[in-house]
Design a protein around this motif. Structure first.
Motif, short mmCIF file in Angstrom:
data_model
loop_
_atom_site.label_atom_id
_atom_site.label_comp_id
_atom_site.label_asym_id
_atom_site.label_seq_id
_atom_site.Cartn_x
_atom_site.Cartn_y
_atom_site.Cartn_z
N SER A 49 0.84 -1.20 0.00
CA SER A 49 0.00 0.00 0.00
C SER A 49 0.87 1.25 0.00
O SER A 49 2.07 1.20 0.28
N GLU A 131 -4.73 -1.26 -7.83
CA GLU A 131 -5.86 -0.41 -7.40
C GLU A 131 -6.89 -1.25 -6.65
O GLU A 131 -8.10 -1.09 -6.82
N GLN A 133 -7.96 -1.10 -3.77
CA GLN A 133 -8.87 -0.39 -2.87
C GLN A 133 -10.24 -0.18 -3.52
O GLN A 133 -11.22 0.13 -2.84
N GLU A 137 -16.20 -5.29 -0.84
CA GLU A 137 -15.87 -6.28 0.19
C GLU A 137 -16.25 -7.69 -0.27
O GLU A 137 -15.57 -8.66 0.08
N GLY A 163 -2.57 -1.16 -3.48
CA GLY A 163 -3.64 -0.18 -3.32
C GLY A 163 -3.29 0.99 -2.44
O GLY A 163 -2.24 1.02 -1.79
N GLN A 164 -4.16 1.96 -2.43
CA GLN A 164 -4.02 3.14 -1.61
C GLN A 164 -4.33 2.80 -0.15
O GLN A 164 -4.87 1.73 0.13
N GLU A 166 -6.58 3.25 1.98
CA GLU A 166 -7.90 2.77 2.38
C GLU A 166 -8.05 1.27 2.18
O GLU A 166 -8.93 0.64 2.77
N LEU A 167 -7.18 0.67 1.36
CA LEU A 167 -7.22 -0.79 1.20
C LEU A 167 -6.93 -1.49 2.53
O LEU A 167 -7.51 -2.54 2.82
N ASP A 169 -7.74 -0.57 5.54
CA ASP A 169 -8.95 -0.60 6.36
C ASP A 169 -9.97 -1.59 5.81
O ASP A 169 -10.65 -2.28 6.58
N LYS A 170 -10.09 -1.66 4.49
CA LYS A 170 -11.03 -2.61 3.88
C LYS A 170 -10.66 -4.04 4.24
O LYS A 170 -11.53 -4.85 4.58
#
Length: 266
Positions: A49, A131, A133, A137, A163-164, A166-167, A169-170
């Motif tokens: 990330s 990519e 992110q 889900e 990914g960025q 936020e990935l 957290d996902k």
């Protein structure tokens, strides 16, 4: 436009993920080492990330270039926005499996057959999702299920998620997937020294025989971009163009300041 004026054979700050211009900074070197370790040791899943423009895609291309074509079968899924079934179909398509089934049960059977065939051929299977992110889900859950394809003692596929931030957290929201990520790395921006070395390196790779940026200009580039490679490229490319138009001998801090003040770069 400005190549001959500055003595370059190629544009030094093009914003394309070109492995030829890959600058092996300390964070990029560590990230590359972790990715290679993940596939060579068959760790199942790895996550890389970093912020927008930090060089994740370029790093992944260099990584793929460094692994043996004879040993690995590689599929790259970019900008994955599809529903889970379409995502799985895209994976088969990227692995050049034809025809691609329509029913999910047949898709999974085909994937399993492909992985077993690769194992018989002594080939490793690598899936790169760029990519990541952007994945829903439900699709990330399908990736977790792909990791269930195993022999008695090893994963049949290695999955690399790029990914960025936020990935992260996902993935954490899917506990079973989070637990299966054996290798993870956050690609930080360059510091000032790395930024300076990066600007010099890109000029050299483009055929330049001298540095055309003053020390003060480089410091200002760093302060504005905070070490993001993509932002550095944008600012330096525009500086070369403007200084060429003004017939300057070097890129000064005044040139950089004027570009920033005009809002021509972010």
């Amino acid at each position: 436009m400005y190549l001959e004026y500055w003595g370059f054979q190629k544009f030094p700050f093009d914003n394309v993920p070109d492995p030829e211009f890959f600058f092996l900074s300390k964070p990029h070197e560590e990230g590359l080492a972790r990715l290679i370790y993940a596939v060579e040791m068959k760790k199942g899943c790895a996550l890389l990330s970093g912020d927008v423009g930090c060089g994740k895609t370029t790093l992944s291309k260099v990584f793929i270039d460094r692994i043996s074509d004879a040993q690995f079968s590689v599929a790259i899924v970019s900008n994955p926005c599809a529903e889970p079934k379409e995502f799985l179909q895209d994976i088969l398509y990227k692995f050049q499996v034809h025809p691609v089934p329509d029913r999910k049960v047949e898709i999974l059977q085909t994937l399993n057959h492909m992985l077993e065939q690769h194992m018989k051929e002594k080939k490793e299977t690598l899936l790169v999702v760029d990519e990541a992110q952007l994945l829903a889900e439900e699709t990330l859950e399908e990736i977790r299920l792909l990791l269930n394809f195993q022999s008695s003692n090893e994963f049949l596929m290695t999955v690399l998620l790029l990914g960025q931030p936020e990935l992260i957290d996902k993935v954490k929201r899917i506990k079973q997937l989070d637990q299966r990520i054996a290798i993870r790395f956050f690609l930080r921006p360059f510091n000032l020294k790395e930024t300076a070395n990066y600007i010099l390196y890109r000029q050299q790779k483009a055929g330049g025989e001298k540095n055309v940026f003053t020390k003060e200009a480089i410091i200002m580039v760093y302060n504005h971009t905070q070490g993001s490679p993509r932002s550095i490229n944008n600012l330096c490319d525009l500086a070369l163009l403007i200084a060429f138009g003004e017939k300057k001998e070097k890129i000064s801090s005044n040139t950089i300041r004027n570009i920033i003040d005009d809002g021509a770069v972010v």
